[in-house]
Scaffold this active site. Sequence first.
Site, mmCIF file in Angstrom:
data_model
loop_
_atom_site.group_PDB
_atom_site.id
_atom_site.type_symbol
_atom_site.label_atom_id
_atom_site.label_comp_id
_atom_site.label_asym_id
_atom_site.label_seq_id
_atom_site.Cartn_x
_atom_site.Cartn_y
_atom_site.Cartn_z
ATOM 1 N N HIS A 81 0.829 -1.205 0.000
ATOM 2 C CA HIS A 81 0.000 0.000 0.000
ATOM 3 C C HIS A 81 0.868 1.261 0.000
ATOM 4 C CE1 HIS A 81 -2.777 2.853 2.356
ATOM 5 N NE2 HIS A 81 -3.328 2.699 1.159
ATOM 6 N N HIS A 128 -1.019 11.074 -2.503
ATOM 7 C CA HIS A 128 -2.288 10.631 -1.944
ATOM 8 C C HIS A 128 -3.219 11.795 -1.647
ATOM 9 C CE1 HIS A 128 -5.149 9.427 1.214
ATOM 10 N NE2 HIS A 128 -5.137 8.254 0.590
#
Length: 383
Positions: A81, A128
């Site tokens: 991730h 992100h």
Amino acid sequence: MISASICEAGFVHWAVTCVAYPGLHPVGAILMRTIWLNLLLAAASVLFTGSASAGETRARQILDRFEHANQWRDHVMVAAHRAGSLQARKTLFAENSIAALEASIALGAEIVEVDVRRTKDGQFVVMHDSWLDRTTNCKGEVIKRTVAELKTCRLVIEGTGAVTDEPVSTLREMLMATKDRILINIDNKLDVDSLAGMIAVARDLDMAEQVIVKENLWNPARITTVKAAMGAIGSGFQFMPIIADDAVRDAGFAEKVSGAFSPRAVEMINWRDGAETLTETGGPLFSPRMRAAAIRGDWHIWANTYAIVNKPGGFLAGGRGDELAVFASLPRETYGFWAERGATIIQTDEPKAAIEWLAANGYRVPYSADARPAEPANTASIN
């Protein structure tokens, strides 16, 4: 009769030539030899299915397992991730960084997940948040900066606050770093139509098949919308639907998704509120019927064990997330739990812990030693 004097060249040669057929016409002997050869070639094909040929890249081997789920149900792939920044609950690398990517490749992860946003000048960058404040030493919104401006920013290791030497990467630079070495899962932080531009970058690098893009699906109307977008992009890349059990409660919907997209993997989310106890079953999506649907469709069940900021531990995994595996030292109740419920891909913040436990407990099948490791990407343009 075929002469026994030529029976000295090894197993395959022996099997083809070292069979005597008393009284058989020479033409018949040749025919029998041909039959033997065909049988041996067929047996060899079965024996070596899934093995890498000499010179095959690591990414090609991973892609074979990704595209043929039913042949690899005894192997659990690991996706890192945000490129994989944690080890033993310590943040060692900046998230979405090439340094984290390199560490995940070295650990043996099959996939890295990165997040993509757009800059003021319309370029795709790996980031992100919509703001720079948390993950870089700059401040402000990504969309208000050009690529040139973002290249003056340096990634920060969250928690320690340490400023690295690594700048914000463009999507092209991240793809160049992964090419032929590992699959890359793009988490699109923009609208669904932006995926076309991201795939165009991958196609320009001749690596679209190594890219996995994904979108949330929750009802038939959404299926129609995303299917139209995927159709406009064309083929040659990997599309993965995401299904969460806050909106989808049975495997029937997944079967509709499978029919619409023919995916090679479907990401499943088992939501967990803070007051809920650990899931005992994996929720409605990790059911026997779902596993049957995955087998019929020949796709992987993808489970998430990574954490979300300000959410309870295991928020995406019914409580059975990386915190339980690493902080509570219960990896069997995390990685083993999801593997036993059909997950053949696990996305985690702790790729090292996941890979080591899965390998030690028989959930990983070694890759061929013949795989040719790809050279590290030329990142001279990254300053």
